[in-house]
Design a protein around this motif. Structure first.
Motif, PDB file in Angstrom:
ATOM      1  N   LEU A  88       0.879  -1.175   0.000  1.00 24.44           N
ATOM      2  CA  LEU A  88       0.000   0.000   0.000  1.00 24.44           C
ATOM      3  C   LEU A  88       0.916   1.224   0.000  1.00 24.44           C
ATOM      4  N   PRO A  89       1.287   1.746  -1.187  1.00 22.52           N
ATOM      5  CA  PRO A  89       2.325   2.782  -1.237  1.00 22.52           C
ATOM      6  C   PRO A  89       1.960   4.039  -0.445  1.00 22.52           C
ATOM      7  N   ASP A  90       0.672   4.388  -0.447  1.00 24.85           N
ATOM      8  CA  ASP A  90       0.270   5.621   0.250  1.00 24.85           C
ATOM      9  C   ASP A  90       0.539   5.543   1.754  1.00 24.85           C
ATOM     10  N   GLU A  91       0.485   4.335   2.292  1.00 26.02           N
ATOM     11  CA  GLU A  91       0.628   4.176   3.742  1.00 26.02           C
ATOM     12  C   GLU A  91       1.953   3.522   4.130  1.00 26.02           C
ATOM     13  N   ASN A  92       2.734   3.105   3.120  1.00 28.12           N
ATOM     14  CA  ASN A  92       3.980   2.363   3.347  1.00 28.12           C
ATOM     15  C   ASN A  92       3.729   1.134   4.242  1.00 28.12           C
ATOM     16  N   MET A  93       2.644   0.440   3.964  1.00 34.78           N
ATOM     17  CA  MET A  93       2.245  -0.754   4.735  1.00 34.78           C
ATOM     18  C   MET A  93       1.981  -1.909   3.751  1.00 34.78           C
ATOM     19  N   ILE A  94       1.832  -3.080   4.330  1.00 37.14           N
ATOM     20  CA  ILE A  94       1.416  -4.238   3.514  1.00 37.14           C
ATOM     21  C   ILE A  94      -0.035  -4.550   3.860  1.00 37.14           C
ATOM     22  N   GLY A  95      -0.845  -4.742   2.825  1.00 37.22           N
ATOM     23  CA  GLY A  95      -2.245  -5.083   3.043  1.00 37.22           C
ATOM     24  C   GLY A  95      -2.510  -6.514   2.619  1.00 37.22           C
ATOM     25  N   GLU A  96      -3.439  -7.180   3.306  1.00 35.32           N
ATOM     26  CA  GLU A  96      -3.858  -8.514   2.860  1.00 35.32           C
ATOM     27  C   GLU A  96      -5.316  -8.434   2.438  1.00 35.32           C
ATOM     28  N   PHE A  97      -5.564  -8.776   1.186  1.00 32.85           N
ATOM     29  CA  PHE A  97      -6.899  -8.641   0.588  1.00 32.85           C
ATOM     30  C   PHE A  97      -7.519 -10.014   0.376  1.00 32.85           C
ATOM     31  N   LEU A  98      -8.836 -10.053   0.543  1.00 32.99           N
ATOM     32  CA  LEU A  98      -9.574 -11.282   0.231  1.00 32.99           C
ATOM     33  C   LEU A  98     -10.152 -11.169  -1.173  1.00 32.99           C
ATOM     34  N   LEU A 147     -10.103  -5.529   2.136  1.00 27.01           N
ATOM     35  CA  LEU A 147      -8.863  -5.397   2.920  1.00 27.01           C
ATOM     36  C   LEU A 147      -9.090  -6.027   4.296  1.00 27.01           C
ATOM     37  N   MET A 148      -8.480  -7.167   4.538  1.00 28.51           N
ATOM     38  CA  MET A 148      -8.726  -7.908   5.777  1.00 28.51           C
ATOM     39  C   MET A 148      -7.755  -7.528   6.890  1.00 28.51           C
ATOM     40  N   ASP A 149      -6.585  -7.033   6.485  1.00 27.15           N
ATOM     41  CA  ASP A 149      -5.563  -6.744   7.499  1.00 27.15           C
ATOM     42  C   ASP A 149      -4.522  -5.849   6.852  1.00 27.15           C
ATOM     43  N   LYS A 150      -3.827  -5.054   7.671  1.00 28.55           N
ATOM     44  CA  LYS A 150      -2.636  -4.368   7.164  1.00 28.55           C
ATOM     45  C   LYS A 150      -1.610  -4.267   8.275  1.00 28.55           C
ATOM     46  N   TYR A 151      -0.338  -4.297   7.883  1.00 31.84           N
ATOM     47  CA  TYR A 151       0.737  -4.329   8.868  1.00 31.84           C
ATOM     48  C   TYR A 151       2.001  -3.705   8.268  1.00 31.84           C
ATOM     49  N   PRO A 152       2.929  -3.284   9.135  1.00 25.94           N
ATOM     50  CA  PRO A 152       4.133  -2.619   8.625  1.00 25.94           C
ATOM     51  C   PRO A 152       5.021  -3.577   7.825  1.00 25.94           C
ATOM     52  N   ILE A 153       5.848  -3.020   6.964  1.00 25.93           N
ATOM     53  CA  ILE A 153       6.841  -3.814   6.223  1.00 25.93           C
ATOM     54  C   ILE A 153       7.708  -4.557   7.241  1.00 25.93           C
ATOM     55  N   LYS A 154       8.006  -5.796   6.950  1.00 26.87           N
ATOM     56  CA  LYS A 154       8.731  -6.731   7.843  1.00 26.87           C
ATOM     57  C   LYS A 154       7.902  -7.098   9.087  1.00 26.87           C
ATOM     58  N   GLY A 155       6.646  -6.648   9.126  1.00 22.06           N
ATOM     59  CA  GLY A 155       5.780  -7.009  10.249  1.00 22.06           C
ATOM     60  C   GLY A 155       5.054  -8.325   9.953  1.00 22.06           C
ATOM     61  N   VAL A 156       4.176  -8.704  10.868  1.00 19.65           N
ATOM     62  CA  VAL A 156       3.421  -9.963  10.725  1.00 19.65           C
ATOM     63  C   VAL A 156       1.943  -9.644  10.811  1.00 19.65           C
ATOM     64  N   GLY A 157       1.166 -10.204   9.917  1.00 18.65           N
ATOM     65  CA  GLY A 157      -0.282 -10.005   9.943  1.00 18.65           C
ATOM     66  C   GLY A 157      -0.907 -10.746  11.118  1.00 18.65           C
TER      67      GLY A 157
END
Ligand SMILES: Cc1cc2nc3c(=O)[nH]c(=O)nc-3n(C[C@H](O)[C@H](O)[C@H](O)COP(=O)(O)OP(=O)(O)OC[C@H]3O[C@@H](n4cnc5c(N)ncnc54)[C@H](O)[C@@H]3O)c2cc1C
Length: 396
Positions: free
Chosen positions: A174-184, A223-233
């Motif tokens: 998610l470039p706008d938030e610098n996060m990783i999103g998990e989508f269903l 969007l089911m979850d989002k977490y920081p880069i190198k983070g864990v969902g």
């Protein structure tokens, strides 16, 4: 521990053995042709195995981690590709159930569809450019916000079970938030494209398409979850115990090789002998070595799983290094055990009509799934060093 577990689940295991026997013929055919195990998946959905870890209140069996692993181990004895597909599904439902990672209505929908035999879920994180995302690589797949949702671009490979998946979890940057999103992503959404790109030495029926997303539109609710880069969902929190379906599956292959080989050695009697080869001291030494590999690995795997099941959610993370060790120990031992079994059976083990050559190819896949061996060893070292440091007397 494992024998007690088996005793407590005799009916379930008998049922799984029956199902496993029924799919063996198709498994052999799929392996020959490199075709997806579709027929087996539909059969197991109809029979209700796919609802093993679905919560009881949603119509499933609410199985524990260790129980699920026993079922996967038995299934892998005849059809490892199917066991991997079903293992991802059962493991993910177990993980979402235990961590409460999803909004209730989405989980309820997945569960009711699973109970009716219509659902199959997997998570597709790996990409051609990132390799294993368990190493913290940022997905090249992106999801940009648009009016009312997101637009996704990118591609995922190694998507196990993809020809039959109804629900697919896709990680995206998610470039706008610098996060990783998990989508269903739900199968049937317009624009989802499958590319048949797999032709593997191991697990030739596991159906690992490449999924392509080109300006693929998703509602915001996907969007089911989002977490920081190198983070864990969220669903991967609590030490990621659900991933133990992978060593359970590879142990199942090794146990099948052991059983086949011991039976073979008890019956095969060349002209040079007055009794089957199982009477030879050399062969008995080999069988002994096989047991010395498999018994401790199997006990440790289930010991960790049972301990994990017994811990409250907030303390499960403490078992993370042992979960990784169990995976490392079992997948590597399984490879050595199948090799050992082939030494016992001799040249016969190379022939296509014997199952050992299939076990040999299938069992090799385990080390390429998370947790990766080098990461596990690193974690074990970190844990040991921290433990010793904590015991060192404080200096004035
Ligand atoms: C049978 C099977 C089923 C699978 N199913 C799925 C699935 O359903 N969903 C899914 O998302 N994925 C799936 N995967 C993919 C899997 O999880 C891995 O992502 C994939 O196998 C690539 O990992 P790798 O370590 O083999 O390769 P790579 O990550 O490409 O690494 C190649 C080599 O480089 C080394 N390496 C690479 N990067 C680093 C680094 N940063 N630091 C140190 N060493 C590094 C590795 O040790 C390895 O030796 C599946 C894989 C297999 C084999």
């Amino acid at each position: 521990m494992v024998h007690e577990l088996e005793n407590n689940h005799q009916d379930l295991l008998h049922w799984v053995d029956t199902l496993a026997n029924e799919i063996e013929r198709d498994a052999i055919q799929n392996d020959r042709e490199g075709d997806f195990v579709k027929k087996q998946v539909i059969f197991l959905q109809k029979k209700g195995l796919t609802k093993l870890t679905t919560p009881v209140e949603f119509g499933g069996s609410g199985a524990s981690l260790a129980t699920m692993m026993l079922a996967i181990e038995r299934l892998a004895g005849t059809d490892a590709s199917t066991a991997l597909v079903i293992g991802w599904h059962l493991g993910l439902i177990y993980a979402i159930r235990e961590t409460g990672a999803w909004p209730e209505e989405d989980f309820y929908e997945l569960c009711t569809q699973t109970v009716s035999g219509a659902a199959l879920i997997n998570a597709c994180a790996t990409e051609p450019a990132t390799g294993s995302t368990s190493r913290g690589g940022v997905p090249n797949t992106t999801a940009l916000p648009t009016q009312g949702g997101y637009v996704m671009n990118g591609e995922k490979n190694w998507a196990t079970g993809s020809p039959s998946l109804s629900h697919i979890l896709i990680t995206a940057f998610l470039p706008d938030e610098n996060m990783i999103g998990e989508f269903l992503v739900r199968e049937g959404m317009p624009g989802l494209r499958h590319m048949h790109a797999w032709d593997s030495m191991s697990l030739r029926g596991y159906g690992s398409d490449t999924l392509v997303f080109e300006d693929f539109k998703l509602p915001a609710s996907a969007l089911m979850d989002k977490y920081p880069i190198k983070g864990v969902g969220k669903r991967n929190g609590a030490g990621g115990g659900w991933l133990l379906h992978i060593p359970a599956m590879h142990l199942g292959i090794a146990m099948a090789a052991r059983n086949y080989t011991i039976d073979y050695a008890s019956q095969y009697q060349p002209d040079s002998l007055q009794a089957p080869i199982s009477t030879l001291a050399t062969v008995r030494q080999h069988i002994g070595r096989l047991e010395a590999m498999l018994i401790p690995a199997r006990h440790y795997l289930y010991e960790v799983a049972v301990r994990y099941d017994r811990l409250p959610l907030e303390r499960r993370e403490n078992l993370s290094h042992e979960i990784q060790l169990a995976k490392h120990l079992v997948t590597n031992t399984a490879i050595k055990a199948v090799d050992q079994a082939m030494r016992i059976a001799g040249g016969h083990s190379l022939l296509r009509h014997a199952p050992l050559e299939r076990y040999y190819r299938d069992v090799r896949a385990g080390v390429y799934n998370p947790s990766m061996d080098d990461i596990t060893l690193q974690e074990l070292a970190d844990h040991a060093l921290k433990e010793r440091l904590a015991r060192r007397p404080k200096q004035e």
